[in-house]
Enzyme design. Structure first.
Site, short mmCIF file in Angstrom:
data_model
loop_
_atom_site.label_atom_id
_atom_site.label_comp_id
_atom_site.label_asym_id
_atom_site.label_seq_id
_atom_site.Cartn_x
_atom_site.Cartn_y
_atom_site.Cartn_z
N GLY A 103 6.89 -1.71 -4.32
CA GLY A 103 6.36 -0.11 -4.11
C GLY A 103 6.98 0.75 -3.25
N SER A 176 -1.24 8.02 2.54
CA SER A 176 -0.22 7.18 1.94
C SER A 176 0.88 7.23 2.89
CB SER A 176 0.04 7.22 0.48
OG SER A 176 1.17 6.70 0.37
N ASP A 324 -3.69 -3.12 3.44
CA ASP A 324 -3.18 -4.43 2.99
C ASP A 324 -3.93 -5.57 3.22
OD1 ASP A 324 -1.36 -2.89 1.87
OD2 ASP A 324 0.30 -3.26 3.48
N ARG A 355 -6.67 -4.53 -6.62
CA ARG A 355 -7.09 -5.44 -5.55
C ARG A 355 -8.82 -5.62 -5.66
NH1 ARG A 355 -2.48 -5.21 -1.21
NH2 ARG A 355 -1.00 -6.41 -2.48
#
Ligand code: S3P
Length: 441
Positions: A103, A176, A324, A355
């Protein structure tokens, strides 16, 4: 690359028990590796990189720039030489550029492709082909880019060249770093000033590396701005170990009695250390030693000894700083006394897998009480059973579940682990050297 773990549907069979002891160096930081190739390629002059992550994601970025005419030698033992072509020196690739599972490659490269004078098509694997791209298409289109995606806003992306880009003031709707970086990279090609304001701090490797390449940026609080039309000057880059990869051993050592692990030369950029802050709040024994600055990025050795963990409500401000690391943090929560609550992490639903759901399913399969919520998870600490789980092709889920076996009472089998090679080639071997017992089939 000679990769012993190659093959599509790899299975990790992890024996229970054991503890982790010793010193290790994890592979280079993935985010910084991507950016080193991108900025090295667009710079004037030759960039020497060391510590490059020889994982599939970073290699996807490297191959993309080779396909656009950049001469890149390596990697050999993490060393790479990039002959920069300057901001306007890329050439049209012969066909679609396949970015695999990555990504970061797709979102960042889209930003700079919006400013080229040729058309490009970007594709990816099944996971990447289902990930949201509207988040970059929207701001890039506001700048004047012409990008087509599927109707659902997913790849493949068709990016038209010869568009005139104009700077914008962009308020990011989500925290982001990929979106921020994509807009800033397009801003290099835009007329006037491009500014991005983030709702919460996100990793700032793009900004630090742009400065390292001599590009001037103006940072004020949550807002970062740059002027288009400058140039990047080649520099040498020493990439630290990836704290996201170190996390599996940080958690593994924290949860397993008798453990004592030192992770050498790990990046501790303040926008990446949420995992250390969160685990310390849970009672983890982590020391950060020999802090130093390597090429504009803070680096340290991280020592972790086992301790009793307790559940916490994870502070909201730590979420983007550990985004993450949640698959591994969920394992710490499963081994902690009491309840751990995560909220404000809806971004986890659009990572390499969903996730939240995939980890809730995997934890439930091994007997942990893990309740998914729309934006997080509630986990009750308790015993971990053996069982069989599916990583859904997500590297971080495969590695997190293998660490769970250190505290399980029977073996854990993890299916679909080949993508561990996207971020951490040699993971099982390194874990075994520290005292784990993972066999790879
Ligand atoms: C990354 C940013 C994060 C992170 C990803 C790498 C980067 O994604 O999850 O693994 O290198 O900029 P988002 O920007 O989507 O949060």
């Amino acid at each position: 690359m000679n990769n012993p773990q190659q093959g599509k549907k790899l299975v990790f069979r992890c024996q229970p028990g054991g503890c982790l002891k010793g010193e290790i160096r994890v592979p280079g930081d993935k985010s910084i590796s991507h950016r080193s190739i991108m900025l090295g390629s667009l710079a004037e002059g030759t960039t020497h990189i060391k510590g490059f992550l020889e994982g599939e994601d970073a290699i996807a970025t490297l191959n993309a720039f080779r396909a656009m005419g950049v001469k890149i030698d390596g990697p050999v033992n993490g060393k790479i030489t990039v002959q920069g072509v300057g901001l306007h020196g890329l050439t049209k690739p012969q066909g679609p550029v396949d970015l695999g599972n990555s990504g970061t490659s797709m979102r960042l490269i889209s930003g700079l492709l919006a400013g080229q004078d040729f058309d490009t098509t970007l594709t990816g694997d099944k996971s990447l082909s289902s990930r949201p791209m509207k988040r970059i298409i929207d701001p890039l289109s506001q700048m004047g880019a012409d990008i087509e995606s599927t109707e659902g806003g997913t790849p493949p992306l068709r990016i038209k060249g010869t568009q005139t880009l104009n700077g914008i003031e962009y308020q990011m709707p989500m925290a982001s770093a990929q979106v921020k970086s994509s807009v800033l990279l397009a801003g290099l090609y835009a007329k006037g000033t491009t500014c991005v304001t983030e709702p919460a701090p996100t990793r700032d490797h793009t900004e630090r590396m742009l400065s390292g390449f001599g590009y001037s940026l103006d940072r004020q609080g949550a807002k970062v701005c740059l002027q288009g039309g400058g140039k990047l000057i080649a520099t040498d880059i020493d990439i630290p170990g990836d704290i996201s990869s170190a996390t599996f051993f940080i958690v593994g050592a924290a949860i397993t009695p008798g453990s004592d692990v030192t992770l050498m030369h790990v990046g501790i950029n303040p926008t990446r250390i949420g995992v250390i802050n969160i685990l310390r709040l849970m009672g983890a024994d982590i020391s950060v030693d020999n802090e130093r600055d390597i090429g504009g990025e803070p680096v340290a050795d991280i020592r972790v000894r086992s301790s009793d963990l307790h559940g916490i409500v994870i502070p909201l401000d730590q979420v983007p700083l550990a985004i993450d690391e949640f698959p591994a943090i969920f394992i710490a929560a499963a081994c902690a006394q009491g309840e751990t609550v995560l909220a404000g992490a809806e971004e986890l639903r659009v990572k390499e897998s969903d996730r939240i759901q995939v980890m809730a399913d995997a934890l439930t399969n091994v007997g942990v009480d893990a309740q998914p919520t729309p934006d997080g998870m509630v986990i009750q600490g308790g015993a971990i059973q053996g069982g069989e789980v599916d990583s859904r092709g997500d590297h971080r889920i495969a590695m997190a579940m293998s660490i769970a076996a250190l505290r399980s009472n029977a073996p854990i089998t993890i299916n679909d682990c080949a993508n561990v090679n996207t971020s951490f080639p040699g993971f099982a071997e390194k874990a075994n050297n520290l005292g784990h017992n993972i066999s790879v089939k």
